[in-house]
Scaffold this motif. Sequence first.
Motif, PDB file in Angstrom:
ATOM      1  N   LEU A  40       0.833  -1.210   0.000  1.00  0.00           N
ATOM      2  CA  LEU A  40       0.000   0.000   0.000  1.00  0.00           C
ATOM      3  C   LEU A  40       0.868   1.260   0.000  1.00  0.00           C
ATOM      4  N   ASP A  55       2.120   1.695  -3.443  1.00  0.00           N
ATOM      5  CA  ASP A  55       1.040   2.237  -4.277  1.00  0.00           C
ATOM      6  C   ASP A  55       1.114   3.758  -4.298  1.00  0.00           C
ATOM      7  N   LYS A  56       1.340   4.324  -3.116  1.00  0.00           N
ATOM      8  CA  LYS A  56       1.415   5.796  -3.039  1.00  0.00           C
ATOM      9  C   LYS A  56       2.607   6.309  -3.823  1.00  0.00           C
ATOM     10  N   GLU A 108      -6.305  -3.887   5.961  1.00  0.00           N
ATOM     11  CA  GLU A 108      -6.931  -3.471   4.697  1.00  0.00           C
ATOM     12  C   GLU A 108      -6.019  -3.825   3.536  1.00  0.00           C
ATOM     13  N   GLY A 109      -6.600  -3.800   2.357  1.00  0.00           N
ATOM     14  CA  GLY A 109      -5.788  -3.967   1.166  1.00  0.00           C
ATOM     15  C   GLY A 109      -5.758  -5.374   0.609  1.00  0.00           C
ATOM     16  N   PHE A 110      -6.393  -6.315   1.285  1.00  0.00           N
ATOM     17  CA  PHE A 110      -6.371  -7.708   0.805  1.00  0.00           C
ATOM     18  C   PHE A 110      -7.681  -8.043   0.098  1.00  0.00           C
ATOM     19  N   ASP A 111      -7.632  -9.051  -0.741  1.00  0.00           N
ATOM     20  CA  ASP A 111      -8.865  -9.607  -1.288  1.00  0.00           C
ATOM     21  C   ASP A 111      -9.397 -10.656  -0.324  1.00  0.00           C
ATOM     22  N   THR A 168     -12.700  -7.893  -0.415  1.00  0.00           N
ATOM     23  CA  THR A 168     -13.308  -7.320  -1.622  1.00  0.00           C
ATOM     24  C   THR A 168     -14.428  -8.253  -2.071  1.00  0.00           C
TER      25      THR A 168
END
Lengths: 288, 376, 162
Positions: free
Chosen positions: B127, B130-131, B177-180, B200
Amino acid sequence: MSLTTLMEHDTKSSEIMAPSFALVKRVIWETDDTYTLLIDPPAENGGGFPFAPGQFNMVYAYGVGEAAISISSDPAKPDQLAHTIHRVGTVTSALSRLKRGDMIGLRGPFGTSWPIDEVVGKDVCIAAGGIGLAPLRPVIYSLLRRREKYGRIVILYGARSPLDLLYRVELEQWSKARNTDVIVTVDRGDSSWKGHIGVVTGLFSYVKLDSPSTVAMVCGPEVMMKYTCEELQRRGLRSDQIFVSLERNMKCGVGLCGHCQFGPHFICKDGPVFRLPVVNQLLEKKEI
Amino acid sequence: MDKTYRLETEDLERLLQLLQGEGYETIGPTLGNGTIVYDKITTAKDLPKGWTDEEEPASYRISNNGGERMFGYTLAPQSWKRFLYPPLRELFSIRRNGKSFETLRTDSEEKKFAFIGVRPCELSAVLIQDKVFTAGEYRDDDYLSRRRNAFIVAVNCANAGANCFCLSMNTGPKAGEGFDIALTEVVNDGGHYFVAEAGTDKGATLLERTGGIAASERERGEAEEVVERTASQITKSLDTRGLQEILAENQESPHWDDVAKRCLTCGNCTMVCPTCFCAAVEDSTDLSGKTASRTRRWDSCFTLDFARVSGGNFRITPKSRYRQWLTHKLSSWVEQFGIFGCVGCGRCITWCPVGIDITAEVSAIKGERVKQEKGA
Amino acid sequence: MKPQDLTESLRKHPFLNNLSEDLLKTLTSCASNVVFDEGTYLFHEGEDAKIFYLLRSGRAVLEIAGGERGQIRIQTVGAGEVIGWSWLISPYRWHFDAFALEQVHAFAIDASCLITKCETDCRFGYEMLRRFSEVLERRLEATRLQLLDVYGSNLGERGENY
């Protein structure tokens, strides 16, 4: 996966990592080791190459590599780009072997620019050292083009020796502009040199700056900038009236490769031109 | 999406097959090169069942305890970074025809990875990257394409290493956060199963198709116990309160000299770090000179070349290079990206040949500061 | 020039900026006006340093005899600046030549007069020394910068990639 940070917003594509090719129109040797390439903008730019004074290009020598070089031409003439380059290493040596009719790779323009709008109605003091005059030349062109919009213009320029002076003919022309002083000094002179000898900070003895209404733009080796900024402040300028252009290693030009970091700043995108207070504390420390 | 499932160990196999059926290349922990590596796996049998790792400063050892756990190790030496951001990538090539040039852009490989077994700290690192790669003025298209296509199965930690300090960085041992899909592997008297949480819709759909049944309250509780036990094993910590400012204000702490005496500037820490993103750009030609190419290669702020410019070098001393790395991770990174550049995975400690410990260096700098304040 | 006029023009010289009236008068009693034509020397290396100059207009250059390297020009000095502090420091001899690049108008300050005044009036002596220290410090700083050869490409080897 979380897409929240993966929106494209207004980001620009990293396709920019590939250069466009442009035609070298002329090579002018300014000194023994410094040359100016006059370049036709890349065809895909439609004949123009808009940029702001102080911005740079990543200039590519085929197969050898790239160097970040500031643009030194007149922003009002985007059909004719110029880069003044100091020959010091393999890339700048390879570029120095280019001839009229050769092609050169370009990416850009990148980075922040000199505060050309902020200085309308003000006095401007430009202090350059060595090759540092090249990134300032577009500012000088812009100021002189709309001469009536600015107050007094003082251009102080220091070089190693008389033979190392850039843009000699133009320095002469600039000095003839209305209310414009051009003072040149060299570190080493001989008996044929009738101008000033001494460091660029010494030239401040010969100009009186109206400090509240003056904006200074400084570019040169970091030591020279450090002393020049101190001198400007000694003469009454606040640090936020001073702008500097910094140099760091640049590999991508777009804030992704990490090389040009200077504390929290990426020189390639947050700079190269900074208002002094933004970087002043970091400049005082060694090896940041 | 708040639904949790109980998956049997066999269901994991089905999950892998389903992902492969959807065109994903499944990447997970497996034994290779005498260690645990994240690499292509085709079946759950490839997972390192029974293997654990032991970490100390400058030490990493694996051993098999004969147990049932598939995710019983803490961390592989390398993170997932290499799949989203390859260590070496050609950006383009240029063909020369006399005086003219033709640029041939090297297309991004259309990669569709499913990562199986991403640790919570590693997920935080993704994550963060990603930024770095997608939220600035310019984005990295290759990263974005790989990242968009990626499916992430996180596995919460059942075992903390001696170098872990995720609690301090707020990145683990449970994925937030950030996982499927996030799995917790439960092994107890009651058996061996996974509690799976969908992050998700896609993750939820897959879990449904896997045949998982809703997890009971007891099972959810047992999964919680796993991460709580892991959290209680964590001994290392880093006090992040005011750290950004403290480091920014202590660029001249005498402690940098101390660490410089030990640091070999080898760059191992940057190579294993899951957030380090610096890259060099290199140009070359083939022997005939007819084709040139540009490649991007991971670089390290510890190399002497890193800050070199035409007129010299801005960071000559090892001290300045170590300081750049540490202050970037824990101070300037926050200013640049609004978050720390460290997730507390401890890899830099494990893989430092002389065992330099980022948490100890930070405490020492803080200590020097206190000492100086008292002295003053 | 009458002493009052001399005092008035001395007052305008940056070196004497904000000097109090009584001290300015003391200095005036040691000062006179001088002119050097272009191409002449203000003084030569090795001569007794009996004077220092406050330049009013024109420029002079300081030269050192560099033996086989000929005359080396170190620094130019112009209006508003000072030439010479050898009068202050033993053995009171010039360490360089000063050559007028243009016609130079200056105030010449008689050193033996000044030293007498400095020694009888400590306040005056301190003020002179303070002002000279500032000039010395600036010159030293400038010399260091020149020594650094900041515009040189002598670092080329380390920057060879570019």
